[in-house]
Write an enzyme that holds these catalytic residues in place. Structure first.
Site, PDB file in Angstrom:
ATOM      1  N   TYR A 151      -1.037   0.288   3.318  1.00  8.85           N
ATOM      2  CA  TYR A 151      -2.083  -0.647   2.890  1.00  8.85           C
ATOM      3  C   TYR A 151      -2.631  -1.483   4.045  1.00  8.85           C
ATOM      4  O   TYR A 151      -3.696  -2.086   3.934  1.00  8.85           O
ATOM      5  CB  TYR A 151      -1.542  -1.633   1.840  1.00  8.85           C
ATOM      6  CG  TYR A 151      -0.816  -1.011   0.671  1.00  8.85           C
ATOM      7  CD1 TYR A 151      -1.322   0.107   0.021  1.00  8.85           C
ATOM      8  CD2 TYR A 151       0.377  -1.566   0.196  1.00  8.85           C
ATOM      9  CE1 TYR A 151      -0.657   0.660  -1.072  1.00  8.85           C
ATOM     10  CE2 TYR A 151       1.042  -1.021  -0.889  1.00  8.85           C
ATOM     11  CZ  TYR A 151       0.529   0.091  -1.513  1.00  8.85           C
ATOM     12  OH  TYR A 151       1.178   0.629  -2.590  1.00  8.85           O
ATOM     13  N   ASP A 152      -1.899  -1.572   5.136  1.00  9.17           N
ATOM     14  CA  ASP A 152      -2.217  -2.524   6.205  1.00  9.17           C
ATOM     15  C   ASP A 152      -3.438  -2.087   7.016  1.00  9.17           C
ATOM     16  O   ASP A 152      -3.958  -0.987   6.845  1.00  9.17           O
ATOM     17  CB  ASP A 152      -1.004  -2.679   7.130  1.00  9.17           C
ATOM     18  CG  ASP A 152      -0.603  -1.346   7.742  1.00  9.17           C
ATOM     19  OD1 ASP A 152      -1.338  -0.837   8.608  1.00  9.17           O
ATOM     20  OD2 ASP A 152       0.448  -0.786   7.340  1.00  9.17           O
ATOM     21  N   HIS A 177      -4.067   5.350  -0.528  1.00  8.51           N
ATOM     22  CA  HIS A 177      -3.485   4.405  -1.494  1.00  8.51           C
ATOM     23  C   HIS A 177      -4.192   3.059  -1.464  1.00  8.51           C
ATOM     24  O   HIS A 177      -3.683   2.078  -2.018  1.00  8.51           O
ATOM     25  CB  HIS A 177      -1.983   4.237  -1.235  1.00  8.51           C
ATOM     26  CG  HIS A 177      -1.182   5.394  -1.723  1.00  8.51           C
ATOM     27  ND1 HIS A 177       0.198   5.477  -1.567  1.00  8.51           N
ATOM     28  CD2 HIS A 177      -1.546   6.542  -2.362  1.00  8.51           C
ATOM     29  CE1 HIS A 177       0.628   6.607  -2.089  1.00  8.51           C
ATOM     30  NE2 HIS A 177      -0.422   7.273  -2.567  1.00  8.51           N
TER      31      HIS A 177
END
Length: 1005
Positions: free
Chosen positions: A134-135, A171
């Site tokens: 996610y980063d 994601h």
């Protein structure tokens, strides 16, 4: 595998030692990954382990947090794969969206730095990066390194992508806020992924299906990795390209586990099997693998002769299927490690590792060193040696002395060997390559429908034979034949009636409908990228063919070289090394040989012809400059003589095939072509005779192929026109003259133009008696045609049969035509058409024939007067002759007034006004009434009243038609001289026409 202590030596040497001691399977993995990187097919699939190196929060800790909020304490023991998804889902269902999002924000709202592995991933130049993280760490690393990827983490990002390279966050991420709706985390997100993210899912699947995938940052037991591996296998199906997995666990993988995953289609590179490291030092293990990949990419592990041969052979051997390659394209094969110059030399470029090409050429020069190679390597070396020799790759640039680069094209089509091509087509094919060549020959012979259909069959058969190269080239050729057909249909519909006297349909409506159906929505630009990955890797140098502008790079380069050459010319500078004009020449012939020897259809396209014309024009322009410039002390000191440029056989063919007549005229205006030495004249004559024989065959028989005619006739006209500068054998000249006079279509060369072509041939060949006999036969044929009272010779330039007679007399003053004389002696008063015709050929007749003819013919009108002057029957003007001229001018004046009232202000080609003006100026006519006709023709006015003439109406090109006597008289006229000098100066300055400079220097200065 053998472990090496990474602390014992310098890091680069340690890596090399590691590489040399690797298991062969791992070596092959590393080679394949680096090869994919070079070919733009590498994709890294990045997992959480890479972000963990930056101390980014770990997923299992987030799940722990949800568990603790639900049950009051963390879970004892490890979570199962299902629990990683189920616990966040339970929390969401029980506590609600707000609480779920609150924990996300508290947990992930952190600012962490990138780490070295991000940089190392990007150093491998991936085509795309896919991640489940996610980063924004990989995003940040991209910006720092100047690598621009379109970040796609939501459905709307797909349509808004601004780069062909993607950073695909499958994601999601938190760019739009720390909300569960922005990421894939809980069980429902996984189960409904394809439904919620159809665009991202399809994009990911497309990338996976067409690229080499390297998983990094995952564990072998990770839920994601098992799901993704199944995806990869499903998407790639029979062509399953096993992905790679970089394992960074502290202890080496067990052999049983390795075999298990290999059977599942996963190739593992195990860091712990490469190096000893601290259990918790994941960064060192990641770095060990990534550094091996990076160093291997730079060829730093090639050291032995066997490795050199294997490496070059692996790159080059797929190209053995091609008959010729352009040298400049080899840089793509070796990923710009070296530049391959058009003169055959090799220059080291980006190669930071072992000099493998240097070593190859050292082996080439050393028999002793070659003898140490194994039998297999020696055979491979010889195959490479033959390949480089065939394609003109000679040596390293630093070792090059004086190079004599020869030019040779072995294509039957290039040399116009039509009969040999026809014979080859009729023979039984041994291979699909034979069929491929036949299809090309059919196209060259104008049999486009047969060619198209054969290419279609080859495409199907090449699939069965798994012959990707023939398949790809046949697709390209079929498309270009289709383009040629559609262009031809347009041409025949628009110009067929004018050209052939009727609407000509070379293709049936059924055929046209079928190919239109078959080629609809075919996009040649997508062809290469649609080929299998292995083909793209092997034949990267053919990608440029899958482009409608496949000569674009060379055209741009030609523009640069043109500017450079002209800059050198304007500055009067000298080139050291390989001069720009030589680069132009060698690039031109590299392109020609590549296209013709690989049977690539391109000859009917304007861009191709324009490229050849521009190249050849530049070479001749540079040669003219070298010929005419003064040689200074530097020139004598370093060069000793002027440019040695001469026109070879290949140059002659290129001009004939790609220049129009007007292009040749422009060359002749700007350059002294007659001062250029023409070499290989026997080969040029063979080519010209071949054209003459083909013309004779085409127009001697019925059923001419009009498609072939339209593509051949322009070449034939240009070749015979440019033959002016070639010394021919008498036999060869005879065949050419016969074809020109008896078989060339009237619609392409009327009688006046044929005279021009014939007269040009006399420059180097004069007019031997055997050729005079051929012209005599032609004039006899023309005389017989004039039995028909309705027949008239058609000329677009005012030249007729009478001029052929004058040409004969110029070279053979005593020539008498026996057959024309016999025809004349049989004339009767009622054969007025023949009488008028033969009167114009009076000098060729016997004394008796002349007397007989003149008994029927007297000077009764202006045309009789002009013909009498041309044939030498009238030496001086009598008052009766001047009266005929005045009568003509008076009639012309009346007609002029009528034409002006109707808006017509042009004269026919038979208008004599300017001629009469010249005679008045030269004082051959002294009738004072001549001044009464001023105002109808500018050239007439210029000569009759030079004092009052409006010199703004003066046309400089008039001067090029005047003889020495007239130019001398103009230069001596006080009213004319100053004005003409100013006009000539302007033309010298602003045009490339050397004739104006010659007139200025020879007559006015």
């Amino acid at each position: 595998m053998v472990k090496v202590d990474l602390e014992s030596k310098r890091y680069g040497e340690k890596l090399k030692e590691v590489f040399l001691m690797l298991d062969n399977n791992v070596v092959e993995c590393i080679k394949e990954i680096t090869e994919s990187s070079r070919n733009g097919k590498l994709v890294f699939f990045v997992g959480a382990g890479v972000s963990t190196l930056s101390d980014y929060p770990q997923w299992w800790r987030l799940v722990d947090k949800y568990h603790e909020e639900l049950y009051g304490s963390p879970k004892k023991g490890n979570y199962s794969s299902d629990e990683y998804l189920r616990i966040p889902q339970i929390f969401y269902n029980v506590k609600g969206e707000m609480a779920f999002d609150g924990i996300l924000k508290d947990f992930f709202q952190v600012d962490k730095p990138t780490n070295p592995i991000h940089d190392k991933i990007l150093a491998m130049n991936p085509a795309h990066v896919i991640t489940t993280n996610y980063d924004n760490l990989i995003d940040t690393a991209c910006w720092k390194r100047g690598k621009y990827f379109s970040v796609i983490s939501a459905e709307e990002d797909v349509a808004n992508a601004t780069s062909s390279r993607y950073l695909l966050k499958v994601h999601g991420d938190f760019r739009k806020g720390f909300k569960g709706e922005n990421v894939v985390l809980k069980e429902d997100d996984y189960l409904n992924y394809d439904q919620n993210y159809p665009l991202i899912s399809n994009l990911m699947k497309t990338i996976i299906a067409t690229h080499t995938i390297v998983f990094i940052g995952y564990g072998l037991g990770d839920y994601n990795i098992n799901m993704l591996l199944n995806w990869v296998r499903k998407l790639q199906k029979d062509s399953f390209h096993k992905p790679f997995f970089i394992r960074t666990d502290p202890s080496p993988i067990e052999n049983e586990t390795l075999i298990y995953y290999e059977n599942k289609g996963l190739r593992i590179i195990d860091a712990a099997s490469l190096i000893d490291s601290n259990e918790y030092d994941y960064l060192e293990r990641y770095s060990a693998v990534m550094d091996l990949l990076i160093e291997s990419q730079e060829n730093k592990f090639i050291t032995k002769d066997d490795e050199v041969i294997d490496y070059i052979y692996g790159k080059i051997s797929p190209l053995f299927a091609l008959q010729y390659i352009r040298k400049i394209d080899l840089k793509h094969v070796f990923e710009y490690d070296y530049h391959f110059e058009v003169n055959g030399t090799v220059v080291r470029h980006k190669n930071k590792g072992f000099g493998y090409m240097e070593r190859f050429f050292e082996l080439k020069e050393s028999c002793d060193e070659r003898s140490k190679l194994s039998k297999k390597q020696y055979e491979r070396f010889n195959a490479l040696f033959n390949f480089f020799e065939k394609n003109g790759v000679i040596c390293m640039a630093k070792d090059a002395g004086t190079l004599n680069t020869s030019i040779e094209i072995n294509s039957l089509a290039y040399h116009g060997k039509y009969d040999v091509m026809k014979k080859f087509i009729e023979e039984q094919s041994v291979s699909i390559e034979d069929d491929y060549k036949k299809a090309f020959f059919l196209a060259c012979l104008g049999r486009w429908e047969e060619s198209y259909d054969l290419y279609s069959n080859i495409i199907l058969n090449s699939i069965d034979e798994s012959n990707g190269c023939v398949y790809y080239l046949s697709q390209i050729n079929r498309y270009r034949i289709y383009q040629s057909i559609t262009q031809a249909v347009t041409q025949f519909n628009g110009l067929g009636l004018l050209t052939f006297g009727r609407h000509y349909k070379p293709f049936t409506d059924e055929f046209l409908a079928r190919i239109e159906r078959e080629m609809t929505n075919f996009n040649i630009d997508d062809l290469f990228n649609g080929m299998p990955f292995e083909f793209q890797k092997k034949y990267k140098i053919l990608e440029f063919l899958s482009d409608n502008q496949f000569l674009y790079d060379d055209t741009v380069k030609l523009f640069e070289l043109t500017n450079k050459v002209r800059s050198e010319m304007s500055e009067g500078s000298y080139s050291f090394g390989m001069s720009s004009d030589i680069v132009v020449l060698l690039r031109l012939y590299d392109n020609l040989r590549f296209l013709y020897e690989n049977c690539l259809w391109s000859v009917s396209f304007h861009e191709f012809h324009q490229y050849i014309r521009n190249s050849m024009s530049l070479l001749i322009e540079k040669a003219e400059y070298e010929r005419t410039r003064d040689i200074d002390e530097l020139g004598f000191s370093f060069f000793g003589k002027k440019s040695g440029f001469f026109m070879e056989y290949y140059d002659f063919v290129n001009i004939s095939r790609h220049f129009k007549i007007d292009d040749i005229k422009n060359l002749e205006r700007s350059c002294s072509i007659d001062k250029i030495r023409f070499g290989e004249q026997e080969k040029i004559e063979e080519y010209l005779v071949g054209i003459a024989e083909e013309i004779t065959k085409q127009f001697s028989a019925n059923g001419m192929n009009v498609v072939f005619y339209t593509q051949f006739i322009s070449e034939a006209k240009a070749a015979l026109y440019f033959a002016k500068y070639v010394k021919l054998s008498e036999e060869g000249l005879g065949k050419i003259v016969k074809a020109l006079l008896f078989y060339f279509p009237e619609r392409d060369l009327d009688i006046g133009k044929r005279y021009v072509w014939l007269e040009r041939l006399t420059k180097c060949n004069e007019l031997p008696k055997s050729i005079i006999s051929i012209i005599d036969d032609f004039l006899v044929l023309q005389a017989e045609k004039h039995i028909d009272q309705n027949y008239s010779e058609v000329s677009s330039n005012g030249l007729y049969s009478r001029d052929y007679g004058a040409l004969i007399k110029h070279f053979e003053k005593n020539f008498i035509s026996k057959r024309l004389s016999e025809i004349t002696l049989c004339l009767t008063q009622d054969k007025q058409k023949q009488i008028d015709f033969l009167f114009k050929l009076l000098p060729l007749l016997s004394t008796n024939a002349k007397s007989h003819l003149l008994s029927f013919k007297s000077v009764e009108n202006i045309n009789d007067l002009m013909n009498g002057i041309r044939i030498g029957l009238i030496d001086e003007f009598t008052p009766e002759h001047e009266e005929l001229i005045i009568e003509y001018l008076e009639t012309r004046k009346v007609n002029y007034i009528v034409e002006k009232e109707k808006g017509i202000q042009t004269f026919s080609s038979n208008d004599y006004m300017s001629t009469f003006g010249i005679w008045y100026f030269l004082e051959e006519i002294n009738n004072s009434k001549m001044e009464e006709f001023i105002g109808m023709d500018d050239q007439y006015d210029f000569f009759v009243d030079p004092e009052n003439f409006d010199y703004k109406k003066f046309i400089p090109s008039w001067l090029k038609n005047y003889n020495d006597k007239l130019l001398g008289k103009i230069a001596g006229n006080k009213h004319m001289k100053h004005h003409v000098i100013e006009v000539l100066k302007e033309r010298v300055k602003n045009s490339n026409d050397k004739r104006y400079l010659e007139i200025l220097m020879n007559y006015f200065i």
